[in-house]
Design a protein around this motif. Structure first.
Motif, PDB file in Angstrom:
ATOM      1  N   VAL A   9       0.840  -1.208   0.000  1.00 23.73           N
ATOM      2  CA  VAL A   9       0.000   0.000   0.000  1.00 23.73           C
ATOM      3  C   VAL A   9       0.876   1.260   0.000  1.00 23.73           C
ATOM      4  O   VAL A   9       0.609   2.227  -0.731  1.00 23.73           O
ATOM      5  N   LEU A  10       1.936   1.233   0.807  1.00 24.19           N
ATOM      6  CA  LEU A  10       2.835   2.389   0.851  1.00 24.19           C
ATOM      7  C   LEU A  10       3.524   2.603  -0.495  1.00 24.19           C
ATOM      8  O   LEU A  10       3.714   3.749  -0.921  1.00 24.19           O
ATOM      9  N   ARG A  11       3.900   1.519  -1.152  1.00 23.79           N
ATOM     10  CA  ARG A  11       4.514   1.656  -2.478  1.00 23.79           C
ATOM     11  C   ARG A  11       3.552   2.320  -3.460  1.00 23.79           C
ATOM     12  O   ARG A  11       3.946   3.194  -4.253  1.00 23.79           O
ATOM     13  N   ILE A  12       2.293   1.943  -3.417  1.00 26.38           N
ATOM     14  CA  ILE A  12       1.288   2.528  -4.312  1.00 26.38           C
ATOM     15  C   ILE A  12       1.097   4.013  -4.011  1.00 26.38           C
ATOM     16  O   ILE A  12       1.082   4.860  -4.924  1.00 26.38           O
ATOM     17  N   LEU A  13       0.965   4.344  -2.712  1.00 26.92           N
ATOM     18  CA  LEU A  13       0.715   5.734  -2.324  1.00 26.92           C
ATOM     19  C   LEU A  13       1.902   6.635  -2.660  1.00 26.92           C
ATOM     20  O   LEU A  13       1.741   7.689  -3.288  1.00 26.92           O
ATOM     21  N   VAL A  14       3.092   6.203  -2.248  1.00 27.56           N
ATOM     22  CA  VAL A  14       4.280   7.021  -2.484  1.00 27.56           C
ATOM     23  C   VAL A  14       4.587   7.101  -3.984  1.00 27.56           C
ATOM     24  O   VAL A  14       4.814   8.188  -4.523  1.00 27.56           O
ATOM     25  N   GLY A  15       4.578   5.960  -4.641  1.00 29.71           N
ATOM     26  CA  GLY A  15       4.869   5.952  -6.075  1.00 29.71           C
ATOM     27  C   GLY A  15       3.863   6.770  -6.864  1.00 29.71           C
ATOM     28  O   GLY A  15       4.238   7.539  -7.760  1.00 29.71           O
ATOM     29  N   GLY A  16       2.576   6.627  -6.519  1.00 31.91           N
ATOM     30  CA  GLY A  16       1.540   7.375  -7.232  1.00 31.91           C
ATOM     31  C   GLY A  16       1.699   8.875  -7.069  1.00 31.91           C
ATOM     32  O   GLY A  16       1.535   9.635  -8.031  1.00 31.91           O
ATOM     33  N   LEU A  17       2.048   9.321  -5.852  1.00 30.72           N
ATOM     34  CA  LEU A  17       2.208  10.749  -5.612  1.00 30.72           C
ATOM     35  C   LEU A  17       3.428  11.298  -6.353  1.00 30.72           C
ATOM     36  O   LEU A  17       3.372  12.399  -6.921  1.00 30.72           O
ATOM     37  N   PHE A  18       4.508  10.530  -6.384  1.00 32.31           N
ATOM     38  CA  PHE A  18       5.699  10.968  -7.115  1.00 32.31           C
ATOM     39  C   PHE A  18       5.423  11.021  -8.615  1.00 32.31           C
ATOM     40  O   PHE A  18       5.866  11.954  -9.294  1.00 32.31           O
ATOM     41  N   ILE A  19       4.695  10.059  -9.134  1.00 26.10           N
ATOM     42  CA  ILE A  19       4.355  10.070 -10.566  1.00 26.10           C
ATOM     43  C   ILE A  19       3.482  11.278 -10.884  1.00 26.10           C
ATOM     44  O   ILE A  19       3.718  11.996 -11.864  1.00 26.10           O
ATOM     45  N   PHE A  20       2.464  11.511 -10.050  1.00 29.27           N
ATOM     46  CA  PHE A  20       1.555  12.637 -10.263  1.00 29.27           C
ATOM     47  C   PHE A  20       2.311  13.970 -10.230  1.00 29.27           C
ATOM     48  O   PHE A  20       2.178  14.806 -11.129  1.00 29.27           O
ATOM     49  N   SER A  21       3.127  14.144  -9.207  1.00 26.76           N
ATOM     50  CA  SER A  21       3.906  15.374  -9.067  1.00 26.76           C
ATOM     51  C   SER A  21       4.875  15.539 -10.232  1.00 26.76           C
ATOM     52  O   SER A  21       5.016  16.628 -10.802  1.00 26.76           O
ATOM     53  N   LEU A  76       9.064   2.156  -8.120  1.00 26.42           N
ATOM     54  CA  LEU A  76       8.588   1.733  -6.800  1.00 26.42           C
ATOM     55  C   LEU A  76       7.330   0.874  -6.930  1.00 26.42           C
ATOM     56  O   LEU A  76       7.204  -0.170  -6.278  1.00 26.42           O
ATOM     57  N   ILE A  77       6.412   1.289  -7.777  1.00 24.84           N
ATOM     58  CA  ILE A  77       5.154   0.545  -7.921  1.00 24.84           C
ATOM     59  C   ILE A  77       5.381  -0.786  -8.635  1.00 24.84           C
ATOM     60  O   ILE A  77       4.828  -1.824  -8.242  1.00 24.84           O
ATOM     61  N   LEU A  78       6.231  -0.788  -9.675  1.00 23.78           N
ATOM     62  CA  LEU A  78       6.438  -2.001 -10.468  1.00 23.78           C
ATOM     63  C   LEU A  78       7.447  -2.952  -9.833  1.00 23.78           C
ATOM     64  O   LEU A  78       7.588  -4.089 -10.283  1.00 23.78           O
ATOM     65  N   GLY A  79       8.164  -2.481  -8.799  1.00 25.23           N
ATOM     66  CA  GLY A  79       9.106  -3.370  -8.116  1.00 25.23           C
ATOM     67  C   GLY A  79      10.447  -3.485  -8.797  1.00 25.23           C
ATOM     68  O   GLY A  79      11.076  -4.542  -8.763  1.00 25.23           O
ATOM     69  N   VAL A  80      10.905  -2.416  -9.419  1.00 24.89           N
ATOM     70  CA  VAL A  80      12.191  -2.416 -10.126  1.00 24.89           C
ATOM     71  C   VAL A  80      13.293  -1.936  -9.175  1.00 24.89           C
ATOM     72  O   VAL A  80      13.242  -0.814  -8.684  1.00 24.89           O
ATOM     73  N   LYS A  81      14.269  -2.828  -8.899  1.00 21.76           N
ATOM     74  CA  LYS A  81      15.397  -2.489  -8.027  1.00 21.76           C
ATOM     75  C   LYS A  81      14.920  -1.719  -6.792  1.00 21.76           C
ATOM     76  O   LYS A  81      15.332  -0.581  -6.529  1.00 21.76           O
ATOM     77  N   LEU A  82      14.054  -2.357  -6.026  1.00 18.32           N
ATOM     78  CA  LEU A  82      13.343  -1.666  -4.960  1.00 18.32           C
ATOM     79  C   LEU A  82      14.260  -1.074  -3.892  1.00 18.32           C
ATOM     80  O   LEU A  82      14.014   0.027  -3.391  1.00 18.32           O
ATOM     81  N   ARG A  83      15.296  -1.789  -3.527  1.00 17.80           N
ATOM     82  CA  ARG A  83      16.152  -1.282  -2.447  1.00 17.80           C
ATOM     83  C   ARG A  83      16.869  -0.005  -2.884  1.00 17.80           C
ATOM     84  O   ARG A  83      16.941   0.968  -2.138  1.00 17.80           O
ATOM     85  N   GLN A  84      17.399  -0.013  -4.110  1.00 20.67           N
ATOM     86  CA  GLN A  84      18.048   1.191  -4.629  1.00 20.67           C
ATOM     87  C   GLN A  84      17.037   2.324  -4.841  1.00 20.67           C
ATOM     88  O   GLN A  84      17.330   3.496  -4.590  1.00 20.67           O
ATOM     89  N   THR A  85      15.833   1.955  -5.275  1.00 17.43           N
ATOM     90  CA  THR A  85      14.787   2.950  -5.507  1.00 17.43           C
ATOM     91  C   THR A  85      14.386   3.626  -4.203  1.00 17.43           C
ATOM     92  O   THR A  85      14.219   4.851  -4.148  1.00 17.43           O
TER      93      THR A  85
END
Length: 365
Positions: A9-21, A76-85
């Motif tokens: 859920v946090l990945r969706i919220l944070v990733g979505g806000l960064f994409i929108f911004s 972040l949402i798609l799970g690409v290199k999550l730790r580095q992301t």
């Protein structure tokens, strides 16, 4: 909900806000660069002088930042290199939180441009928004070891595609104009109308009567009241445009711009004005001679600099002064062209897309 569910859920919220911004700002990297220049000016005066040397690179930094927001959000949402992301997002949100806190606490840059011109936030609203993001990203950072390590091939390809596409959109917006104009001077706006309140402004009068504080809808006529302050009850009715003005040695020329057909060539900084399409501008000005249109050169400069520029280029047109911030808000190109009729913005052009005189005259037929 288990821990993995919360992380998702946090990945969706944070990733979505960064994409929108990021998408809002990748539409207008020049606007983000203007904000960065404001920060560099403030930091060079308040913190360290070397920040001044970042100003020439503000546009490049802005493009990298806005593209990074989009790409990191998608990763972040798609799970690409999550730790580095998550590491990258943590560093980015710390940077943004510092900027918004500095703006709010010291009241230096009163609009951080977090969502471009689409959504205006006060400095403290921007800071609280970043604090919430910081908390969410901190949770992801703390539990980054429990995030999935494997990246699906299609997700990696999607992240690369988002990098290419968002970079392309940003470069296109720089070389032309924003795809979507969220500013007060967008095409279709009636500037003189927007300089007036949309409704009667209503105030609450805060008064002291003895030891009691009272709130009144109108100023009291009787004695015994001590004025404290006026509070606007309907701020949404305030003029959308409050700082538009143009003048020359003969005085204020704002009303002149709102009368009849106008072609306004704008420059926010004459020392940095591009000469790439000077020939096209010269051709446009020359072709408009004798037409029922007033061609105006409006710049954030002294009248002497404006007159010298007009003489140098052989432009027999009106030269007006204006505020640099206003010109930058109107036009994301230096120079740029705005077509107006009776104060209504009909079209705007980047100098890379300087129109033919016949195209301009079509607006007035």
């Amino acid at each position: 909900m288990n821990k993995q569910g919360i992380l998702w859920v946090l990945r969706i919220l944070v990733g979505g806000l960064f994409i929108f911004s990021g998408l809002i700002k990748v539409n207008d990297p020049v606007g983000t660069a203007i904000k960065l220049e404001e920060y560099f000016d403030v930091f060079s005066n308040d913190i360290a002088g070397f920040f001044y040397y970042f100003k020439p690179f503000a546009l490049y930094i802005a493009l990298v930042l806005v593209v990074s927001e989009v790409v990191l959000g998608i990763m972040l949402i798609l799970g690409v290199k999550l730790r580095q992301t998550v590491w990258a997002l943590a560093l980015m949100i710390l940077f943004f939180t510092f900027l918004t806190f500095y703006s709010a606490y010291f009241n230096k840059v009163t609009d951080c441009g977090c969502f471009g011109d689409a959504i205006k936030l006060t400095p403290w609203e921007s800071f609280y928004k970043d604090i919430i993001l910081l908390v969410m990203i901190s949770f992801l950072f703390i539990f980054r070891a429990e995030l999935p390590e494997e990246t699906p091939r299609w997700a990696g390809m999607a992240a690369i595609a988002s990098l290419v596409i968002s970079t392309g959109i940003g470069i296109w917006a720089i070389q032309n104009l924003p795809f979507i104009d969220f500013r007060a001077y967008k095409v279709g706006v009636n500037i003189p109308v927007n300089m007036q309140p949309s409704a009667t402004l209503e105030y609450t009068y805060v008064m002291k009567k003895g030891e009691e504080t009272v709130y009144l809808d109108k100023y009291p006529s009787e004695e015994g009241y001590e004025f404290v302050e006026m509070v606007l009850r309907n701020p949404e009715a305030l003029p959308k445009i409050s700082d538009f003005a143009a003048w020359n040695q003969e005085g204020d020329q704002t009303e002149f711009l709102f009368q009849g057909n106008k072609v306004i060539i704008l420059s926010s900084n004459m020392s940095k004005m591009s000469e790439a399409n000077q020939g096209d501008l010269n051709a446009l000005v020359k072709s408009m001679e004798g037409a029922p249109v007033d061609v105006v050169f409006m710049a954030a400069a002294t009248q002497e600099e404006i007159d010298a520029f007009l003489n140098k280029n052989g432009w027999s047109i009106i030269g007006l002064q204006a505020d640099a911030t206003v010109v930058k808000t109107i036009m994301r190109a230096n120079p740029g062209i705005m077509i107006m009729k009776d104060g209504v913005v009909l079209e705007k052009y980047h100098h890379n897309n300087t129109p033919e005189a016949t195209d301009v005259l079509d607006f007035f037929l």
